[in-house]
Design a protein around this motif. Structure first.
Motif, short mmCIF file in Angstrom:
data_model
loop_
_atom_site.label_atom_id
_atom_site.label_comp_id
_atom_site.label_asym_id
_atom_site.label_seq_id
_atom_site.Cartn_x
_atom_site.Cartn_y
_atom_site.Cartn_z
N ILE A 63 -9.64 1.42 18.32
CA ILE A 63 -9.95 0.46 19.26
C ILE A 63 -8.89 -0.36 19.59
CG2 ILE A 63 -11.48 -1.43 20.06
CD1 ILE A 63 -13.77 0.17 18.89
N ARG A 64 -8.12 -0.64 18.26
CA ARG A 64 -7.09 -1.74 18.43
C ARG A 64 -5.90 -0.90 19.22
NH1 ARG A 64 -2.46 -2.36 16.58
NH2 ARG A 64 -2.68 -0.47 15.28
N ALA A 65 -5.76 0.36 18.78
CA ALA A 65 -4.50 1.09 19.20
C ALA A 65 -4.76 1.19 20.50
CB ALA A 65 -4.36 2.35 18.42
N ALA A 66 -5.87 1.78 20.98
CA ALA A 66 -6.33 2.26 22.43
C ALA A 66 -6.36 0.93 23.36
CB ALA A 66 -7.84 2.77 22.42
N ARG A 67 -6.71 -0.19 22.89
CA ARG A 67 -6.53 -1.57 23.64
C ARG A 67 -5.31 -1.82 23.99
NH1 ARG A 67 -10.00 -4.45 21.38
NH2 ARG A 67 -11.51 -4.21 22.69
N VAL A 68 -4.12 -1.47 23.14
CA VAL A 68 -2.88 -1.73 23.40
C VAL A 68 -2.29 -0.83 24.27
CG1 VAL A 68 -0.55 -1.89 21.97
CG2 VAL A 68 -2.67 -3.10 20.81
N ALA A 69 -2.83 0.46 23.94
CA ALA A 69 -2.06 1.36 24.78
C ALA A 69 -2.73 1.21 26.38
CB ALA A 69 -2.46 2.74 24.15
N TYR A 70 -3.92 1.05 26.54
CA TYR A 70 -4.52 0.61 27.75
C TYR A 70 -3.52 -0.59 28.58
CZ TYR A 70 -7.56 -0.67 31.52
OH TYR A 70 -8.22 -1.16 32.76
N ASN A 71 -3.59 -1.68 27.89
CA ASN A 71 -2.87 -2.68 28.30
C ASN A 71 -1.46 -2.58 28.86
OD1 ASN A 71 -5.24 -4.58 28.19
ND2 ASN A 71 -4.67 -5.07 26.21
N GLY A 72 -0.82 -1.56 27.97
CA GLY A 72 0.74 -1.28 28.23
C GLY A 72 0.78 -0.63 29.40
N VAL A 73 -0.14 0.61 29.41
CA VAL A 73 -0.16 1.67 30.32
C VAL A 73 -0.55 1.06 31.81
CG1 VAL A 73 -1.43 3.62 31.43
CG2 VAL A 73 -0.36 3.61 29.05
N ARG A 74 -1.35 0.06 31.88
CA ARG A 74 -1.80 -0.44 33.21
C ARG A 74 -0.74 -1.70 33.63
NH1 ARG A 74 -7.14 -4.30 33.80
NH2 ARG A 74 -7.34 -4.46 36.06
N GLU A 75 0.10 -2.20 32.75
CA GLU A 75 1.22 -3.20 33.22
C GLU A 75 2.28 -2.28 33.58
OE1 GLU A 75 1.49 -6.18 33.28
OE2 GLU A 75 -0.47 -6.58 32.75
N GLU A 76 2.48 -1.17 32.76
CA GLU A 76 3.80 -0.17 33.29
C GLU A 76 3.45 0.50 34.75
OE1 GLU A 76 4.32 2.62 30.24
OE2 GLU A 76 4.74 1.02 28.66
N ALA A 77 1.98 0.42 34.90
CA ALA A 77 1.59 1.31 36.31
C ALA A 77 1.86 0.16 37.20
CB ALA A 77 0.20 1.66 36.15
N THR A 78 1.63 -0.93 37.12
CA THR A 78 2.08 -2.01 38.31
C THR A 78 3.72 -2.00 38.60
OG1 THR A 78 2.44 -3.86 36.65
CG2 THR A 78 0.36 -3.38 37.59
N LEU A 79 4.28 -1.48 37.78
CA LEU A 79 5.79 -1.38 37.88
C LEU A 79 6.20 -0.05 38.22
CD1 LEU A 79 7.14 -3.32 34.48
CD2 LEU A 79 6.73 -4.25 36.91
N GLY A 80 5.24 0.80 38.55
CA GLY A 80 5.47 2.46 39.02
C GLY A 80 5.96 3.22 37.81
N ALA A 81 6.00 2.77 36.59
CA ALA A 81 6.27 3.85 35.52
C ALA A 81 5.31 4.58 34.88
CB ALA A 81 6.89 2.83 34.56
N ARG A 82 4.23 4.30 35.53
CA ARG A 82 2.75 4.99 35.07
C ARG A 82 2.04 5.44 36.46
NH1 ARG A 82 2.77 7.08 29.67
NH2 ARG A 82 3.88 5.42 28.26
N THR A 83 1.38 6.46 36.09
CA THR A 83 0.48 6.83 37.22
C THR A 83 -0.87 6.57 36.86
OG1 THR A 83 -0.27 9.03 36.08
CG2 THR A 83 1.69 9.05 37.36
N THR A 84 -1.71 6.51 38.21
CA THR A 84 -3.24 6.07 38.06
C THR A 84 -3.79 7.07 37.00
OG1 THR A 84 -2.89 5.46 40.47
CG2 THR A 84 -5.18 5.88 39.58
N LEU A 85 -3.42 8.13 36.89
CA LEU A 85 -3.95 9.14 36.00
C LEU A 85 -3.96 8.55 34.64
CD1 LEU A 85 -5.76 11.58 35.48
CD2 LEU A 85 -3.69 12.99 35.52
N GLU A 86 -2.94 8.17 34.28
CA GLU A 86 -2.54 7.97 32.95
C GLU A 86 -3.35 6.64 32.74
OE1 GLU A 86 2.02 9.21 32.01
OE2 GLU A 86 1.91 7.78 33.74
N VAL A 87 -3.32 5.64 33.63
CA VAL A 87 -4.05 4.48 33.58
C VAL A 87 -5.71 4.52 33.03
CG1 VAL A 87 -5.01 2.11 34.53
CG2 VAL A 87 -2.67 2.97 34.79
N LEU A 88 -6.28 5.66 33.88
CA LEU A 88 -7.53 6.09 33.73
C LEU A 88 -8.04 6.85 32.44
CD1 LEU A 88 -8.13 7.31 37.58
CD2 LEU A 88 -9.13 5.06 36.36
#
Length: 458
Positions: free
Chosen positions: A355-380
């Motif tokens: 859970i700790r790692a998944a939460r860090v990953a989720y928050n990071g992917v979401r932030e990167e998605a706002t910058l265009g570095a990640r796709t919506t699918l990766e966030v989901l």
């Protein structure tokens, strides 16, 4: 009795069952409340209590076998006239007889002792049923709580994915993402809603199971109490179980009853001394009386007595083997429960890390998605990974809670008395004490009626 591992130590955690929780949830239903409701409303317990009362009555039946039997008989005969008998003739008589087995060379004593052992075995079986009811209550309680948490997580997932979909739609309108990203978010939202519906259905089923066990639907359930303290080692837990588990006590009484059965089969070859008294009154006022003794013994019965003796010996051997196997089964159940606790603890540690790692990953992917570095699918996908980890953690925690009480059950200590729930418990000796002498007189009958009313079986 428990020596090195005292009941007070064992249930120091369980004592928290009766403590008040914080003021904001002061009216929440505790695990202790659920156990009390299940104990009071269990049809399974009522069924087996009736079975115990029937076993008590068998003792009374055996006791009555050496008591006098009083009988009366009235005869009336009518004979029509014949050439040799010029007038019709009627005769009438009234007879009162008393008979009693004076001595049966130990057969009745063996029978009474067998029935008493059967009563003790049935009492032990009732304790096993009580344990089954209480562990089912723990399972139902934890299931409702875990399913409710699953619903909450899925509701949050629907909310978060809904926000992701709205964000994807906004970004699509300004050309930052494609229609594919929006469709992916829509699909994920639909899947989340389906998961929510499934979780809600699971919660409904859990609530029905809870009602079936406790007699009412759960309202606001309090947090699980502190886990009951377990023995320090598996060997110590097994020793406690071998001393206290009701199934072993039941099998021990079965062995004793089987030994008495062998002695009874041998005694059936011996004579029987009976006595009889009778008084007869005829219609003409003619009275007669008689008294007699009778000594009888079966010499040959086609091999039935020998077969009955061999059957009793086989039954004794079976009971002894069952006792040995029962000890093995109890030890195995303790080992399984002990292992279940260790496995659940390890799973919880692993899921916490996940859970700790998944939460860090989720928050990071979401932030990167706002910058265009990640796709919506990766966030989901990252959000689903976090959801799965949280759901697994909830299941593992429920499994651990049940495992603690499963260990108590395996040790023979999951009873209302040992858990110190503070409620009146069924007295298995009350009915026995009222009927063990085969009551007949009105005073004894009234005493028995009071016992029946006290246990709610009038």
């Amino acid at each position: 009795m428990i020596s090195k591992f005292s009941r007070n130590a064992l249930f120091s955690g369980v004592a928290a069952l009766g403590l008040l929780v914080s003021p904001t949830v002061a009216m929440a239903e505790t695990l202790a409340d659920a156990m009390i409701a299940a104990y009071r409303n269990s049809n399974l317990l009522d069924q087996n209590r009736a079975t115990l009362r029937a076993a008590d009555e068998e003792v009374a039946t055996a006791v009555s076998s050496l008591r006098p039997v009083l009988q009366w008989a009235a005869d009336f005969d009518y004979a029509m006239s014949q050439p040799s008998m010029p007038a019709d003739r009627t005769t009438a008589s009234l007879e009162l007889t008393a008979s009693m087995t004076l001595y049966d060379f130990g057969r009745n004593k063996y029978t009474i002792d067998m029935k008493k052992e059967s009563v003790l075995a049935t009492r032990a079986a009732l304790l096993s049923i009580e344990q089954e009811v209480l562990i089912a209550t723990v399972s139902a309680y934890t299931s409702v709580k875990s399913k409710a948490e699953q619903v909450s997580i899925n509701q949050n997932s629907v909310r978060v994915i809904g926000e992701e979909l709205k964000a994807a739609q906004d970004r699509f309108e300004v050309g930052e993402v494609t229609r594919t990203d929006v469709a992916l978010a829509e699909a994920s939202l639909a899947a989340a809603r389906a998961s929510l519906s499934f979780a809600q259905g699971e919660l409904t089923s859990a609530r029905e199971d809870y009602k079936a066990i406790t007699g009412k639907y759960p309202t606001s359930l309090a947090a699980m109490p502190a886990a009951p303290q377990a023995p320090k080692t598996l060997d110590e837990a097994i020793k406690v179980a071998q001393r206290n588990h009701p199934s072993i006590a039941q099998l021990q009484h079965n062995v004793t009853a089987a030994d008495l059965g062998v002695a009874l089969a041998a005694a059936n070859r011996r004579p029987t001394l009976t006595g009889a008294l009778g008084v007869e009154h005829g219609e003409e006022g003619v009275d007669s009386s008689y008294a007699g003794l009778s000594l009888s013994q079966t010499i040959y019965s086609g091999g039935a007595l020998s077969s009955a003796h061999r059957t009793a010996v086989a039954g004794r051997d079976q009971a002894r083997s069952a006792l040995l196997q029962g000890g093995i089964d109890v030890s195995k159940a303790v080992a399984y429960a002990w292992s279940g606790i260790e496995v659940a603890r390890a799973q919880i540690r692993a899921f916490d890390e996940q859970i700790r790692a998944a939460r860090v990953a989720y928050n990071g992917v979401r932030e990167e998605a706002t910058l265009g570095a990640r796709t919506t699918l990766e966030v989901l996908d990252a959000e689903q990974d976090l959801l799965d980890a949280q759901a697994s953690r909830i299941d593992a925690d429920a499994t651990l809670q049940v495992a603690y009480y499963t260990l108590l059950q395996a040790m023979g200590l999951l009873t209302v008395e040992n858990l110190k729930l503070g409620i009146p418990t069924y007295d298995p000796a009350a009915y026995y004490n009222a009927v063990k002498d085969a009551p007949y007189t009105s005073s004894q009958g009234k005493s028995l009626d009071r016992v029946l009313r006290a246990i709610g079986q009038d």
